[in-house]
Design a protein around this motif. Structure first.
Motif, PDB file in Angstrom:
ATOM      1  N   ARG A  43      -0.097   0.301   6.628  1.00  0.00           N
ATOM      2  CA  ARG A  43      -1.159  -0.553   7.141  1.00  0.00           C
ATOM      3  C   ARG A  43      -1.434  -0.189   8.595  1.00  0.00           C
ATOM      4  NH1 ARG A  43      -0.844  -6.872   5.833  1.00  0.00           N
ATOM      5  NH2 ARG A  43      -0.634  -5.883   3.804  1.00  0.00           N
ATOM      6  N   TYR A  81      -7.784  -5.958   5.377  1.00  0.00           N
ATOM      7  CA  TYR A  81      -7.180  -7.281   5.521  1.00  0.00           C
ATOM      8  C   TYR A  81      -7.631  -7.930   6.820  1.00  0.00           C
ATOM      9  CZ  TYR A  81      -3.871  -5.615   1.980  1.00  0.00           C
ATOM     10  OH  TYR A  81      -3.303  -5.114   0.834  1.00  0.00           O
ATOM     11  N   TRP A 118      -2.361 -13.833   6.934  1.00  0.00           N
ATOM     12  CA  TRP A 118      -3.134 -12.719   6.395  1.00  0.00           C
ATOM     13  C   TRP A 118      -3.951 -13.167   5.188  1.00  0.00           C
ATOM     14  CZ3 TRP A 118      -2.743  -7.601   8.253  1.00  0.00           C
ATOM     15  CH2 TRP A 118      -1.802  -7.424   9.270  1.00  0.00           C
ATOM     16  N   GLY A 166      -6.974  -9.484   1.140  1.00  0.00           N
ATOM     17  CA  GLY A 166      -7.507  -8.130   1.205  1.00  0.00           C
ATOM     18  C   GLY A 166      -8.740  -7.947   0.338  1.00  0.00           C
TER      19      GLY A 166
END
Length: 122
Positions: A45, A95, A112, A115
């Motif tokens: 990521r 994300y 978070w 996505g």
């Protein structure tokens, strides 16, 4: 309960554009930072961009600078990522995340979204 819900991903040809949205709820975001990260196939990521909720100060990864624009609508509690001149290497799951401090590392961010996938075909 903080919730971040991304939308707007999809399939686009190289050179095309997409706008991602992240609807945020469950926190008073005025003192927070909102960021976009991405994770491509077989990659870690990585940071893409971030914006301070109150003043709108922005920062971009070098790989997207000049092509992507992060913005926010404080009335709608929504953050956007406008992506132009897309390249196949931009293919990733994108994300949205929120942080209590200014940072570009994943561990700086405490909540978070799920996505949204972006695929750029050559």
């Amino acid at each position: 309960q903080v919730q971040l819900v991304e939308s707007g991903g999809g399939l686009v040809q190289a050179g095309g554009s997409l706008r991602l949205s992240c609807a945020a709820s469950g926190r008073t975001f005025s003192t927070y930072v909102m960021g976009w990260f991405r994770q491509g196939p077989g990659k870690e990521r990585e940071f893409v961009a971030r914006i301070t909720w109150s003043g709108g100060s922005t920062l971009y990864a070098n790989s997207v600078k000049g092509r992507f624009t992060i913005s926010r609508d404080t009335a709608k509690n929504t953050v956007y990522l406008e992506m132009n001149s897309l390249k196949p290497e931009d293919t990733a799951v994108y994300y949205c995340a929120t942080s209590p401090r200014v940072g570009t590392r994943s561990y700086d961010y405490d909540y978070w979204g799920q996505g949204t996938p972006v695929t750029v075909s050559s």
